[in-house]
Design an enzyme around this catalytic site. Sequence first.
Site, PDB file in Angstrom:
ATOM      1  N   GLY A 154       0.855  -1.189   0.000  1.00  0.00           N
ATOM      2  CA  GLY A 154       0.000   0.000   0.000  1.00  0.00           C
ATOM      3  C   GLY A 154       0.887   1.234   0.000  1.00  0.00           C
ATOM      4  O   GLY A 154       2.051   1.175  -0.419  1.00  0.00           O
ATOM      5  N   ARG A 155       0.362   2.320   0.487  1.00  0.00           N
ATOM      6  CA  ARG A 155       1.134   3.579   0.480  1.00  0.00           C
ATOM      7  C   ARG A 155       2.425   3.443   1.269  1.00  0.00           C
ATOM      8  O   ARG A 155       3.499   3.855   0.816  1.00  0.00           O
ATOM      9  CB  ARG A 155       0.305   4.701   1.090  1.00  0.00           C
ATOM     10  N   ILE A 156       2.317   2.849   2.477  1.00  0.00           N
ATOM     11  CA  ILE A 156       3.503   2.763   3.349  1.00  0.00           C
ATOM     12  C   ILE A 156       4.497   1.747   2.792  1.00  0.00           C
ATOM     13  O   ILE A 156       5.717   1.985   2.792  1.00  0.00           O
ATOM     14  CB  ILE A 156       3.079   2.427   4.797  1.00  0.00           C
ATOM     15  N   ARG A 233       1.305  -4.157  12.264  1.00  0.00           N
ATOM     16  CA  ARG A 233       0.577  -4.453  13.494  1.00  0.00           C
ATOM     17  C   ARG A 233       1.221  -5.665  14.138  1.00  0.00           C
ATOM     18  O   ARG A 233       1.667  -6.588  13.436  1.00  0.00           O
ATOM     19  CB  ARG A 233      -0.895  -4.778  13.198  1.00  0.00           C
ATOM     20  N   ASP A 257       8.318  -2.150  16.094  1.00  0.00           N
ATOM     21  CA  ASP A 257       7.635  -0.948  16.579  1.00  0.00           C
ATOM     22  C   ASP A 257       6.264  -1.293  17.141  1.00  0.00           C
ATOM     23  O   ASP A 257       5.641  -0.478  17.794  1.00  0.00           O
ATOM     24  CB  ASP A 257       7.480   0.052  15.420  1.00  0.00           C
ATOM     25  N   GLU A 262      -0.009  -4.702  22.843  1.00  0.00           N
ATOM     26  CA  GLU A 262       0.521  -3.408  23.290  1.00  0.00           C
ATOM     27  C   GLU A 262      -0.323  -2.833  24.425  1.00  0.00           C
ATOM     28  O   GLU A 262      -1.536  -2.966  24.396  1.00  0.00           O
ATOM     29  CB  GLU A 262       0.489  -2.412  22.116  1.00  0.00           C
ATOM     30  N   HIS A 280       5.716   1.758  19.531  1.00  0.00           N
ATOM     31  CA  HIS A 280       4.727   2.149  18.507  1.00  0.00           C
ATOM     32  C   HIS A 280       4.844   3.642  18.178  1.00  0.00           C
ATOM     33  O   HIS A 280       3.917   4.425  18.388  1.00  0.00           O
ATOM     34  CB  HIS A 280       3.302   1.811  18.970  1.00  0.00           C
TER      35      HIS A 280
HETATM   36  C1  8YV Z   1      -0.647   5.335  15.564  1.00  0.00           C
HETATM   37  C2  8YV Z   1      -0.930   3.654  13.700  1.00  0.00           C
HETATM   38  O1  8YV Z   1       0.267   4.847  16.479  1.00  0.00           O
HETATM   39  O2  8YV Z   1      -1.775   4.888  11.906  1.00  0.00           O
HETATM   40  C3  8YV Z   1      -1.764   3.827  12.488  1.00  0.00           C
HETATM   41  O3  8YV Z   1      -2.427   2.865  12.103  1.00  0.00           O
HETATM   42  O4  8YV Z   1      -0.756   2.609  14.196  1.00  0.00           O
HETATM   43  C4  8YV Z   1      -0.232   4.825  14.248  1.00  0.00           C
HETATM   44  O5  8YV Z   1      -0.146   5.866  13.375  1.00  0.00           O
HETATM   45  C5  8YV Z   1      -1.951   5.045  16.145  1.00  0.00           C
HETATM   46  O6  8YV Z   1      -2.968   5.053  15.226  1.00  0.00           O
HETATM   47  C6  8YV Z   1      -2.245   6.063  17.219  1.00  0.00           C
HETATM   48  O7  8YV Z   1      -3.243   6.921  16.844  1.00  0.00           O
END
Ligand code: 8YV
Length: 315
Positions: A154-156, A233, A257, A262, A280
């Site tokens: 995807g984008r990331i 995740r 991360d 968590e 994270h």
């Molecule tokens: C944040 C994330 O840590 O965008 C996500 O899916 O896991 C992170 O950007 C999390 O959403 C906190 O808001």
Amino acid sequence: MAPQPHILQTMAMPPRIAERLGDRYLVHRLFEAADPAALLRAEGAAIRGVVTMGNGKIDAALIDVLPHLEIITVLGVGYDGVDVRHAASKGVFVTNTPDVLTDEVANLGVGLVLALTREIPKGDAYVREGRWLKGDMPFNRTIVNRPVGVVGMGRIGRATADRLTALGARVSWHGPRPKPDVPYPYDPDIEHLAGVVDGLVLCCPGGPATRHLVDRRVLAALGADGWIVNVARGTVIDEQALVEALMARRIWGAGLDVFEFEPKVPPELFELDNVVLQPHQASATHATRNAMADLVVENLDLHFAGQPLKTPISS
Ligand code: 8YV
């Protein structure tokens, strides 16, 4: 003047959210309530919007106690905690915060790759502890001209693949289906990919479709020289299997991360020198979290102004 819409904020968030929601909304903070169930009983019928985080759980039971809910906004790109299908069945919109965090998350992912392979935390300790005075630190690993697998395009994933390529790695990737616009070789079989690369970087969504995608077999295919980095995740990896593989040195290292439960991290990892851990943090810079907060508020404002959403999720 129209009454202020009631919003339920389920988790603690950066102050920017509270500042920006300002006096346009009446925000109920579920996470601060002494008795959350009592808050929901008292205010549930008034709530029209929910604000949560990427790891926040908005399940069918919660949606059902908010009979006038119209919109769920997620401060994060991942929305695996939200029962999107149930929300859709009730006509509730869901939004997330894509794009504004892509570069940041990719940067941390690549940072973890370098921290792990170039052993940056170990080097830091080596200097601080005066060990350099007694001799040079051993050499470490490269990604230059080495095969690296990206999981999720995807984008990331794409931003991560481009960065790894710029650093000299030879990227190939795995995801549920090939994508014609992606210039990197596709591998439909993650176990096969794990067997032919030095390391994997996980960038895919969470949720049931990717739960334990990296299991014992994939870890075995990575092998004793293999490494893994996860900015996706925690659920994407069978964490117990990973801990065992790291302890037994059946894989070489991990940069993590995200974790399955968590903020609980398996304590066995704290004893290991072949892991780099982060709480994270991938999107957690001031600028990016502010941009994410602004996008949450923009979606809410658009919705309550009767306008189309900026970043809707279609289930
Ligand atoms: C944040 C994330 O840590 O965008 C996500 O899916 O896991 C992170 O950007 C999390 O959403 C906190 O808001």
